[in-house]
Design an enzyme around this catalytic site. Structure first.
Site, PDB file in Angstrom:
ATOM      1  N   LYS A  70      46.322  46.016  46.256  1.00 24.49           N
ATOM      2  CA  LYS A  70      46.344  46.064  44.794  1.00 24.49           C
ATOM      3  C   LYS A  70      46.079  47.482  44.308  1.00 24.49           C
ATOM      4  CE  LYS A  70      44.516  41.380  44.327  1.00 24.49           C
ATOM      5  NZ  LYS A  70      43.363  40.580  43.919  1.00 24.49           N
ATOM      6  N   ASP A 166      35.186  29.963  40.495  1.00 20.78           N
ATOM      7  CA  ASP A 166      34.480  31.070  41.152  1.00 20.78           C
ATOM      8  C   ASP A 166      33.032  30.725  41.482  1.00 20.78           C
ATOM      9  OD1 ASP A 166      36.786  32.534  41.092  1.00 20.78           O
ATOM     10  OD2 ASP A 166      36.104  33.990  39.610  1.00 20.78           O
TER      11      ASP A 166
END
Length: 185
Positions: A70, A166
């Site tokens: 990324k 998460d």
């Protein structure tokens, strides 16, 4: 453009050239040949943009069988960006690096395949953009608990806002077992 440092092998903190005048500024956020010259040779296949509010924590995410590199940056606001080396045979396996990225400093972080990634929002609102070297596959996503005691990451926010997904991520010790043969250096 210059590399400010390489805090972990393959992880690059980049300062693009910013041209400012009374009208504002201009900078190149990606140019294939220039970025190849500094060592980013992977092809990017997907661009993403997210918007988050102050105190939001996203991560720590990674792809299991199809790891993504990324190139991350902030279009608006400020974040504390974190990358964790989960390449089992890396000399820096289990180490993390964090840096403030903002629309003022224009820093970019290149995170190679084999790292988990996350960030917290320090400003009222943040627009976060990133290029990926592989496609996102929902069934391939893995993650590490943001508050893992082994990693002991200082996220620079108290009581972060974390998604239900998460909150349910595994501790780093589970990643060690799951990735015992993955992400060789």
């Amino acid at each position: 453009m210059k590399i400010l440092n390489e805090p972990l092998p393959g992880l690059l903190l980049i300062q693009p050239d910013v041209y400012r005048d009374e009208r504002g500024f201009f900078l190149e956020t990606w140019q294939k040949e220039r970025y190849r010259e500094i060592g980013i040779e992977e092809e990017f296949v997907q661009d993403n943009w997210s918007r988050s509010n102050k105190g939001v924590l996203r991560g720590l995410h990674y792809q299991k069988k199809y790891p993504q590199g990324k190139l991350v940056s902030v279009r608006k606001g400020r974040i504390f960006d974190v990358a964790v080396d989960i390449r089992k045979y890396s000399s820096t396996f289990g180490e993390w690096y964090g840096k403030e990225l903002s629309d003022d400093n224009h820093l970019q972080l290149y995170i190679p395949p084999g790292f988990a990634h996350g960030f917290t929002v320090l400003s009222e609102e943040c627009d976060f953009a990133y290029k990926c070297t592989d496609y996102y596959r929902p069934g391939d996503e893995g993650g590490i608990a943001w508050n893992d005691g082994t990693l002991n990451i200082d996220w620079h926010v108290e009581n972060p806002i974390v998604s239900v997904k998460d909150e349910q991520l595994n501790p780093f010790s589970a990643v060690i077992l799951a990735n015992s043969e993955k992400y060789p250096t």
